[in-house]
Scaffold this motif. Structure first.
Motif, mmCIF file in Angstrom:
data_model
loop_
_atom_site.group_PDB
_atom_site.id
_atom_site.type_symbol
_atom_site.label_atom_id
_atom_site.label_comp_id
_atom_site.label_asym_id
_atom_site.label_seq_id
_atom_site.Cartn_x
_atom_site.Cartn_y
_atom_site.Cartn_z
ATOM 1 N N UNK A 594 0.816 -1.213 0.000
ATOM 2 C CA UNK A 594 0.000 0.000 0.000
ATOM 3 C C UNK A 594 0.852 1.267 0.000
ATOM 4 N N UNK A 595 2.181 1.094 -0.019
ATOM 5 C CA UNK A 595 3.074 2.255 0.116
ATOM 6 C C UNK A 595 3.536 2.760 -1.243
ATOM 7 N N UNK A 596 4.182 3.900 -1.220
ATOM 8 C CA UNK A 596 4.644 4.534 -2.456
ATOM 9 C C UNK A 596 5.656 3.640 -3.176
ATOM 10 N N UNK A 597 5.707 3.732 -4.502
ATOM 11 C CA UNK A 597 6.719 2.968 -5.244
ATOM 12 C C UNK A 597 8.111 3.290 -4.699
ATOM 13 N N UNK A 598 8.963 2.299 -4.680
ATOM 14 C CA UNK A 598 10.317 2.517 -4.173
ATOM 15 C C UNK A 598 10.466 2.231 -2.691
ATOM 16 N N UNK A 599 9.329 1.992 -1.985
ATOM 17 C CA UNK A 599 9.414 1.765 -0.535
ATOM 18 C C UNK A 599 10.144 0.460 -0.223
ATOM 19 N N UNK A 600 9.877 -0.533 -1.045
ATOM 20 C CA UNK A 600 10.501 -1.836 -0.819
ATOM 21 C C UNK A 600 12.031 -1.717 -0.917
ATOM 22 N N UNK A 601 12.470 -0.961 -1.906
ATOM 23 C CA UNK A 601 13.914 -0.773 -2.073
ATOM 24 C C UNK A 601 14.506 -0.010 -0.886
ATOM 25 N N UNK A 602 13.748 0.941 -0.356
ATOM 26 C CA UNK A 602 14.243 1.683 0.812
ATOM 27 C C UNK A 602 14.437 0.748 2.006
ATOM 28 N N UNK A 603 13.437 -0.147 2.217
ATOM 29 C CA UNK A 603 13.546 -1.075 3.343
ATOM 30 C C UNK A 603 14.733 -2.016 3.121
ATOM 31 N N UNK A 604 14.856 -2.473 1.883
ATOM 32 C CA UNK A 604 15.974 -3.372 1.570
ATOM 33 C C UNK A 604 17.317 -2.681 1.815
ATOM 34 N N UNK A 605 17.437 -1.458 1.348
ATOM 35 C CA UNK A 605 18.714 -0.753 1.502
ATOM 36 C C UNK A 605 19.053 -0.550 2.976
ATOM 37 N N UNK A 606 18.019 -0.244 3.770
ATOM 38 C CA UNK A 606 18.270 -0.045 5.205
ATOM 39 C C UNK A 606 18.750 -1.351 5.838
ATOM 40 N N UNK A 607 18.077 -2.456 5.484
ATOM 41 C CA UNK A 607 18.453 -3.749 6.073
ATOM 42 C C UNK A 607 19.846 -4.171 5.595
ATOM 43 N N UNK A 608 20.104 -4.007 4.297
ATOM 44 C CA UNK A 608 21.403 -4.417 3.757
ATOM 45 C C UNK A 608 22.530 -3.570 4.349
ATOM 46 N N UNK A 609 22.241 -2.295 4.587
ATOM 47 C CA UNK A 609 23.241 -1.429 5.214
ATOM 48 C C UNK A 609 23.608 -1.931 6.599
ATOM 49 N N UNK A 610 22.587 -2.414 7.328
ATOM 50 C CA UNK A 610 22.841 -2.923 8.680
ATOM 51 C C UNK A 610 23.666 -4.201 8.660
ATOM 52 N N UNK A 611 23.431 -5.034 7.637
ATOM 53 C CA UNK A 611 24.204 -6.282 7.547
ATOM 54 C C UNK A 611 25.689 -5.936 7.529
ATOM 55 N N UNK A 612 26.019 -4.846 6.816
ATOM 56 C CA UNK A 612 27.425 -4.424 6.733
ATOM 57 C C UNK A 612 27.893 -3.750 8.020
ATOM 58 N N UNK A 613 26.976 -3.028 8.689
ATOM 59 C CA UNK A 613 27.389 -2.203 9.839
ATOM 60 C C UNK A 613 27.405 -2.946 11.168
ATOM 61 N N UNK A 614 26.474 -3.891 11.333
ATOM 62 C CA UNK A 614 26.348 -4.532 12.645
ATOM 63 C C UNK A 614 27.474 -5.537 12.868
ATOM 64 N N UNK A 615 27.646 -5.892 14.129
ATOM 65 C CA UNK A 615 28.722 -6.800 14.500
ATOM 66 C C UNK A 615 28.585 -8.125 13.743
#
Ligand SMILES: [Zn+2]
Length: 820
Positions: A594-615
């Motif tokens: 139900x969200x704006x186009x591109x929202x899925x990519x935003x969530x993915x980018x946030x999660x993928x960024x954490x994979x790199x940043x977290x311990x």
């Protein structure tokens, strides 16, 4: 005969049979060694009768002979799972020699062949009306009796049951006589299981799992046994009554439908709770609360049992409350209540807001099947919340004194809610009628929200279910990292709420979740949480804040894009993997479509960024990685992870199959590759993931495969059936799945002919066309519901899914998505 032709037992029939009979003893001989498809079951029931006609429950493959008091009974009179008998006044003995079916749907005697090694495993699940597919019985909870079991099994099998088992000669096992048991908790677990034995406080302890899980059970045994000891000590301290069922065996069994089942002396758990891959802390807490929950049932449910299914909520609410509380009080998981907020709260609130909502107590339960439909988040999460409120208001002294009085008075018998409330009043509780009237006999949740302009908290009772409930709770404000609590007693539809809140303050209703209601945050609150949640250190408030947001969204009062903004901002918190574990799947299913186009990519980018940043190697990193996989649209990225996972993420079979399922959904792999992956590592869990991946492929064959399972043309076990439903419907595969929308509504009624019980309802839900969010689908659902052709269990699931669909449509109407 078909199991589904059995008639549900009416409450009136149970009452009449209870009036007529007292069961003295069951003697059951099971032959599990002679055949792979069926087993022999010779049951001798000794009972006292006032004399007259009644019936015994029996759902066999075929009957060899039946004798009542020595005289043959006409086998052909068996109809709909019932055998009419004419009892004499005084002692009667009924002997039924029957052949019963091994089942693959998680009920009766379930037979599983482990794909890892070909070994065969059996377990019994008699709940709720499955006992008559194992042995002839008077199948109702208030005809309790001791059981003696004689089991013939292959020589390399171990047999465990409701009392200590002996093995006088190879292949022969003797169990019991047990304490008096209701039919629905009688079980036997048999197979070449790996068994670990120990002892605590005079109670022999056992753990078991399939041989292919042996190494993992060994690894977890310390934690499981420690939890078991801690819980026993606490229940003995609280209840003052010794555990009376002999051994305490916890069997982890394959393809189990529920989380676990509290069979006295032999609790069965789904064997995903033996962790063969990396899991997160939340998963461990869930297992711990399940261990504690089932043990609470040994007292509440097994020593004292509801007289009828209309009080089953009390079993579950009580075990749920005590399980959470004891886990938090005495185990290493002191944060168990926070986990409950993440994992259970919305389950209960969602159920409570549906058209099918029902009071926690006294919901009729005219028959056993109707009662089973009410076995939902209301019976567990809401009931537990109300008992928690009650314990707080009574104080522990009165609360537990009442419980002990109840357990002592009705020991090894049956009781009702009124009996328990009478015990609490004897223990010193004041008039409990308001609790019963306001909270237990009235359906639906109040809606609570704060108007920051007028500093008033509004309480709106559920429409159609008038109520006047008192809520004692805190309103919590978050502003620039400062957390302020304001206690309120809400006794009116408007309550002054003296908080200080400017436009940048988040205002949360009851984030500690000590009351029960739908708490709707305002727009400023959701916006403020974007900066407040990342710096919040109180995980309980964080979970409560997300529940405010989820409730507001489901009421179409929080915008999808605001939720996406919040998730992306509030992800980067290293101390709570629960955000990812419980919130991402919800965002994926409800918010992103139900969200704006591109929202899925935003969530993915946030999660993928954490994979790199977290311990690296932390479970927070693992949770972030799973979220990144679920939201990935990049086939090359997924393939690269399949070859080489990010540093710290172990490429175990769970991770591998998450990648394969996502790749399959995107068309980034094919059937041959999936088959090869299964052949490479054939286990019970990879077989299920293989079905899910195979049915997720964007091909007509994949969708046909799922459909053949749904219609029963392909007979598969319960877990694979559910996985096929999840695989079938993919939002990005509309052209392939559209034909199945109409077919679902046309062919669903026919599924009652090929399956029954738990899986009948499970399949109705799993195959509902959930990716087709439009009014035509809703109209089709309502038309089918109105046609009067669905069995109660199927009707209920379709009604609930129609409710989910209606809410999704409401969100889309309130927040239309601009064209991309
Ligand atoms: Zn339970």
């Amino acid at each position: 005969m078909s199991v589904s032709s059995a008639r549900a037992l009416l409450h009136t029939e149970a009452l009449a049979r209870r009036e007529l009979l007292d069961v003295t003893a069951y003697d059951v001989a099971l032959d599990l060694a002679s055949d792979a498809e069926v087993f022999g079951s010779v049951t001798s029931i000794t009972f006292e009768s006032r004399g007259g006609a009644t019936f015994v429950d029996l759902k066999p493959t075929r009957v060899r002979s039946i004798r009542l008091n020595g005289a043959p009974v006409d086998v052909d009179t068996l109809d709909g799972g019932r055998l009419p008998i004419l009892t004499v006044a005084g002692t009667n003995v009924l002997v039924v020699d029957a052949v019963m079916p091994f089942r693959n749907d998680g009920e009766g005697l379930h037979l599983h062949v482990d794909p890892a090694d070909g070994r065969r495993y059996v377990y019994g699940m008699s709940f709720m009306d499955a006992a008559p597919t194992v042995f002839a019985c008077f199948d109702q909870p208030d005809l309790k009796a001791p059981y003696t079991l004689h089991v013939r099994a292959p020589h390399d099998w171990v047999v465990v049951g409701n009392a200590p088992a002996t093995n006088p000669e190879p292949g022969t096992w003797e169990i019991g006589p047990t304490q008096p048991l209701s039919t629905y908790v009688v079980t036997v677990v048999a197979g070449p299981y790996h068994v670990i034995r120990d002892e605590h406080d005079g109670i022999p302890l056992g753990l078991s799992a399939r041989q292919s899980l042996a190494v993992h059970l060994d690894k977890d045994a310390d934690e499981l046994l420690t939890l078991t000891r801690q819980c026993f000590d606490e229940y003995h301290r609280r209840f003052g009554i010794r555990y009376p069922f002999g051994d305490y065996h916890q069997a982890f069994v394959p393809e189990f439908n529920a989380g676990a089942m509290e069979n006295p002396g032999c609790v069965t758990f789904r064997d995903q709770m033996v962790f063969d891959t990396r899991v997160t802390r939340g998963t461990r807490i869930h297992r711990a609360t399940t261990v504690a929950h089932e043990m609470a049932h040994q007292w509440f449910g097994n020593i004292v049992t509801p007289a009828w299914w209309d009080d089953l909520w009390l079993n579950e609410s009580f075990a749920e409350y005590m399980g959470n509380r004891v886990t938090a009080d005495v185990t290493r998981y002191a944060d168990a209540w926070t986990h409950v907020s993440w994992a259970r709260r919305q389950w209960g609130l969602t159920a409570d807001q549906r058209a099918t909502t029902h009071p926690v107590a006294g919901n009729g339960a005219v028959d056993a099947i109707v009662a089973l439909q009410n076995f939902d988040g209301i019976s567990y999460a809401k009931g537990s919340s109300i008992l928690r409120q009650l314990a707080t208001s009574l104080g522990d002294d009165v609360f537990f004194a009442g419980v002990v009085d109840h357990l002592t008075r009705h020991r090894f018998g049956n009781a009702t809610m009124h009996d328990l409330f009478a015990s609490w009043e004897r223990a010193g509780a004041d008039d409990l009628a308001p609790v019963v009237d306001q909270w237990l006999r009235t359906a639906g949740p109040d809606i609570l929200s704060v108007d920051r302009e007028t500093a008033v908290l509004h309480r709106t009772p559920p429409s159609g279910h008038p109520a006047d409930r008192t809520h004692r709770l805190d309103v919590v404000t978050l502003r620039a990292g400062a957390v302020t609590s304001t206690p309120l007693a809400v006794q009116d539809d408007t309550t002054p709420c003296p908080i200080e809140a400017d436009g940048t303050t988040a205002v949360l209703v009851d984030p500690h979740e000590v009351s029960w209601g739908v708490y709707v945050p305002d727009r400023q609150t959701v916006a403020a949480l974007v900066s407040e949640l990342p710096r919040l250190t109180d995980d309980a408030v964080r979970a409560g804040a997300w529940n405010n947001v989820k409730s507001g969204f489901s009421m179409a009062r929080v915008a999808p894009d605001a939720v996406v903004d919040l998730l992306v901002a509030a992800f980067p918190v290293a101390d709570t993997e629960d955000t990812a574990r419980h919130t991402v799947p919800w965002v994926l299913a409800e918010v992103l479509p139900a969200a704006a186009p591109g929202s899925r990519a935003r969530v993915h980018d946030a999660a993928a960024g954490l994979v790199a940043d977290l311990e690296p190697g932390s479970e927070h990193q693992l949770a972030a990685f799973r979220a990144a996989v679920r939201t990935a649209d990049d086939v090359d990225l997924l393939r690269s992870w399949l070859v080489d996972t990010p540093e710290g993420v172990e490429p175990d079979s769970d991770v591998r199959w998450r990648l394969l399922v996502q790749l399959a959904t995107l068309g980034g792999t094919d059937q041959a590759a999936l088959d090869a992956a299964l052949a490479d590592d054939p286990t019970a869990s990879t077989r299920v993931q293989h079905v899910r991946a195979s049915t997720s492929l964007p091909t007509p064959e994949a969708k046909q495969l799922a459909w053949r399972m749904f219609t029963g043309e392909l007979d598969v076990a319960n877990y694979e059936l559910e996985a096929a439903g999840h695989g079938l419907w993919q939002g990005t595969q509309r052209e392939l799945t559209d034909p199945y929308v109409e077919r679902y509504f046309a062919e669903l009624p026919g599924t009652s002919a090929v399956r029954s019980g738990w899986v009948l309802a499970l399949a109705a839900e799993a195959f509902f066309p959930r990716t087709r969010v439009d009014t035509e689908t809703l109209e089709s659902a309502h038309a089918l519901l109105g046609a009067g052709v669905l069995e109660p269990a199927v009707h209920r699931r379709v009604a609930d899914q129609a409710d989910v669909l209606a809410r999704r449509l409401a969100v889309r109407a309130a927040y239309p998505v601009a064209a991309a």
